[in-house]
Design an enzyme around this catalytic site. Structure first.
Site, PDB file in Angstrom:
ATOM      1  N   PHE A  37      24.865  17.949  29.875  1.00 11.25           N
ATOM      2  CA  PHE A  37      24.119  18.172  31.112  1.00 11.25           C
ATOM      3  C   PHE A  37      22.622  18.133  30.883  1.00 11.25           C
ATOM      4  CE2 PHE A  37      27.511  20.618  33.752  1.00 11.25           C
ATOM      5  CZ  PHE A  37      28.072  19.412  34.099  1.00 11.25           C
ATOM      6  N   HIS A 122      36.431  27.130  30.358  1.00 14.24           N
ATOM      7  CA  HIS A 122      36.165  26.394  31.610  1.00 14.24           C
ATOM      8  C   HIS A 122      37.346  25.500  31.989  1.00 14.24           C
ATOM      9  CE1 HIS A 122      31.492  26.937  31.282  1.00 14.24           C
ATOM     10  NE2 HIS A 122      32.112  28.024  31.667  1.00 14.24           N
ATOM     11  N   ASN A 217      22.217  22.800  16.884  1.00 10.57           N
ATOM     12  CA  ASN A 217      21.860  22.181  18.165  1.00 10.57           C
ATOM     13  C   ASN A 217      20.636  21.289  17.997  1.00 10.57           C
ATOM     14  OD1 ASN A 217      22.954  22.458  20.975  1.00 10.57           O
ATOM     15  ND2 ASN A 217      20.790  22.690  21.439  1.00 10.57           N
TER      16      ASN A 217
HETATM   17  P1  NAD Z   1      24.286  21.605  27.817  1.00  9.28           P
HETATM   18  O1  NAD Z   1      24.316  20.214  28.330  1.00  9.28           O
HETATM   19  O2  NAD Z   1      23.567  22.636  28.612  1.00  9.28           O
HETATM   20  O3  NAD Z   1      23.622  21.618  26.362  1.00  9.28           O
HETATM   21  C1  NAD Z   1      24.057  20.745  25.363  1.00  9.28           C
HETATM   22  C2  NAD Z   1      23.151  20.954  24.158  1.00  9.28           C
HETATM   23  O4  NAD Z   1      23.682  20.193  23.086  1.00  9.28           O
HETATM   24  C3  NAD Z   1      21.720  20.491  24.387  1.00  9.28           C
HETATM   25  O5  NAD Z   1      20.840  21.557  24.061  1.00  9.28           O
HETATM   26  C4  NAD Z   1      21.556  19.300  23.408  1.00  9.28           C
HETATM   27  O6  NAD Z   1      20.291  19.306  22.754  1.00  9.28           O
HETATM   28  C5  NAD Z   1      22.632  19.548  22.394  1.00  9.28           C
HETATM   29  N1  NAD Z   1      23.238  18.330  21.811  1.00  9.28           N
HETATM   30  C6  NAD Z   1      23.551  17.159  22.423  1.00  9.28           C
HETATM   31  N2  NAD Z   1      24.184  16.332  21.568  1.00  9.28           N
HETATM   32  C7  NAD Z   1      24.274  17.010  20.386  1.00  9.28           C
HETATM   33  C8  NAD Z   1      24.830  16.686  19.115  1.00  9.28           C
HETATM   34  N3  NAD Z   1      25.429  15.515  18.880  1.00  9.28           N
HETATM   35  N4  NAD Z   1      24.746  17.623  18.125  1.00  9.28           N
HETATM   36  C9  NAD Z   1      24.122  18.826  18.345  1.00  9.28           C
HETATM   37  N5  NAD Z   1      23.575  19.172  19.532  1.00  9.28           N
HETATM   38  C10 NAD Z   1      23.656  18.286  20.528  1.00  9.28           C
HETATM   39  O7  NAD Z   1      25.781  22.037  27.511  1.00  9.28           O
HETATM   40  P2  NAD Z   1      26.517  23.430  27.641  1.00  9.28           P
HETATM   41  O8  NAD Z   1      25.693  24.510  27.050  1.00  9.28           O
HETATM   42  O9  NAD Z   1      27.887  23.210  27.140  1.00  9.28           O
HETATM   43  O10 NAD Z   1      26.576  23.694  29.221  1.00  9.28           O
HETATM   44  C11 NAD Z   1      27.015  22.665  30.067  1.00  9.28           C
HETATM   45  C12 NAD Z   1      28.176  23.021  30.973  1.00  9.28           C
HETATM   46  O11 NAD Z   1      28.748  21.798  31.432  1.00  9.28           O
HETATM   47  C13 NAD Z   1      29.282  23.727  30.287  1.00  9.28           C
HETATM   48  O12 NAD Z   1      29.666  24.735  31.124  1.00  9.28           O
HETATM   49  C14 NAD Z   1      30.424  22.704  30.158  1.00  9.28           C
HETATM   50  O13 NAD Z   1      31.624  23.265  30.683  1.00  9.28           O
HETATM   51  C15 NAD Z   1      30.081  21.575  31.078  1.00  9.28           C
HETATM   52  N6  NAD Z   1      30.182  20.216  30.477  1.00  9.28           N
HETATM   53  C16 NAD Z   1      31.279  19.896  29.717  1.00  9.28           C
HETATM   54  C17 NAD Z   1      31.370  18.640  29.114  1.00  9.28           C
HETATM   55  C18 NAD Z   1      32.578  18.338  28.258  1.00  9.28           C
HETATM   56  O14 NAD Z   1      33.666  18.837  28.534  1.00  9.28           O
HETATM   57  N7  NAD Z   1      32.447  17.543  27.211  1.00  9.28           N
HETATM   58  C19 NAD Z   1      30.352  17.704  29.303  1.00  9.28           C
HETATM   59  C20 NAD Z   1      29.252  18.052  30.115  1.00  9.28           C
HETATM   60  C21 NAD Z   1      29.173  19.329  30.680  1.00  9.28           C
END
Ligand code: NAD
Ligand code: ZN
Length: 247
Positions: A37, A122, A217
């Site tokens: 996100f 979630h 992160n």
């Molecule tokens: P977020 O998007 O808020 O944060 C993701 C973090 O991961 C960022 O700070 C970014 O810098 C870091 N990041 C990105 N790629 C990376 C990598 N390869 N290695 C290390 N760090 C990396 O995500 P969040 O905190 O999980 O919150 C988002 C919400 O959206 C959650 O509630 C989740 O349920 C949902 N979501 C889920 C998915 C999924 O199921 N894959 C995808 C998008 C959002």
């Protein structure tokens, strides 16, 4: 702290504490091709606002918008494959070092990679359920109906609308979340957070329950200042190296 030094310190902390719990977020799955996100430039939030197309309110008030627009994101997520980071965490559990994993991700990739003690707080995209009679359906049934333009997808028993078994914006947190929180509160000396910006509540409160913290992160988080070790590297590489240091 230099990267190699940080990985060594993380491995040392895990040994000293005789294991750890993990908390993962969307950054764990960007290497599987699922946009998160909040990453600058590539984060989903900069393109579409998920609250406007896939919240609980949209599902109830405008199911057509939910299923024609918001649902596409869920279908794409459900087709991704685990990456080396997911496999490394499963490997750390096999070694007896990872005691349990709380994930915010709905992609199910930790389960697919072989992790066993997983709290998907979630929800996940393996199933959906009927809003009327609560019957469970494979997620593929919802996808099939939507692809055949039967929108919204309906229950074959009671004709009520089906919904994916994920926690949408506006939904309550499931029982699983409270179970995970209680376990961390009782038992978590060391928490490893991987790929979460730690801004989505109530999950963002969980790191407070741990006595010690490792954060992996790419971007800074509000908890960096409290962490014992911060690893500014991709989850895939950092977790794979951590596993090889602990084997
Ligand atoms: P977020 O998007 O808020 O944060 C993701 C973090 O991961 C960022 O700070 C970014 O810098 C870091 N990041 C990105 N790629 C990376 C990598 N390869 N290695 C290390 N760090 C990396 O995500 P969040 O905190 O999980 O919150 C988002 C919400 O959206 C959650 O509630 C989740 O349920 C949902 N979501 C889920 C998915 C999924 O199921 N894959 C995808 C998008 C959002
Ligand atoms: Zn039904």
């Amino acid at each position: 702290m230099e990267y190699q030094e940080a990985i060594k310190q993380a491995a040392q902390l895990i040994k000293v504490h005789n294991g750890f719990y993990a908390l993962t977020g969307a950054g764990m799955s960007t290497e599987s091709g699922i946009p998160d996100f909040r990453s600058p430039g590539t984060g989903l939030w900069e393109k579409i606002d998920p609250i406007a197309t896939s919240s609980a309110e949209v599902l109830h008030r405008n199911p057509k918008l939910f299923y024609e627009v918001g649902f596409t994101r869920f279908v794409n997520i459900s087709r991704a494959e685990p990456n080396p980071g997911h496999y490394a965490l499963a490997g750390l559990e096999d070694l007896g070092l990872m005691k349990g994993l709380v994930t915010q991700n709905i992609d199910g990739l930790h389960v697919r990679a072989g992790s066993k003690k997983v709290w998907e707080v979630h929800g996940h995209l393996r199933t959906g359920s009927c809003l009327g009679c609560k019957r469970r359906y494979p997620f593929a049934v919802l996808v099939q109906q939507v692809e055949q333009k039967s929108i919204p997808p309906l229950c074959e028993h009671c004709s009520s609308m089906l919904r994916p078994d994920v926690v949408l914006f506006g939904d309550q947190m499931p029982r699983l979340f409270f179970e995970a929180r209680e376990t961390l509160q009782k038992d978590c000396d060391l928490l490893l957070v991987a790929g979460s910006s730690l801004v989505v509540y109530p999950v963002a409160d969980l790191p407070r329950l741990a006595k010690h913290l490792i954060i992996i992160n790419l971007e800074p988080t509000a908890y960096d200042i409290e962490a014992d070790v911060v690893i500014r590297e991709k989850c895939g590489q950092a977790l794979t190296e951590l596993l090889s240091l602990l084997k």
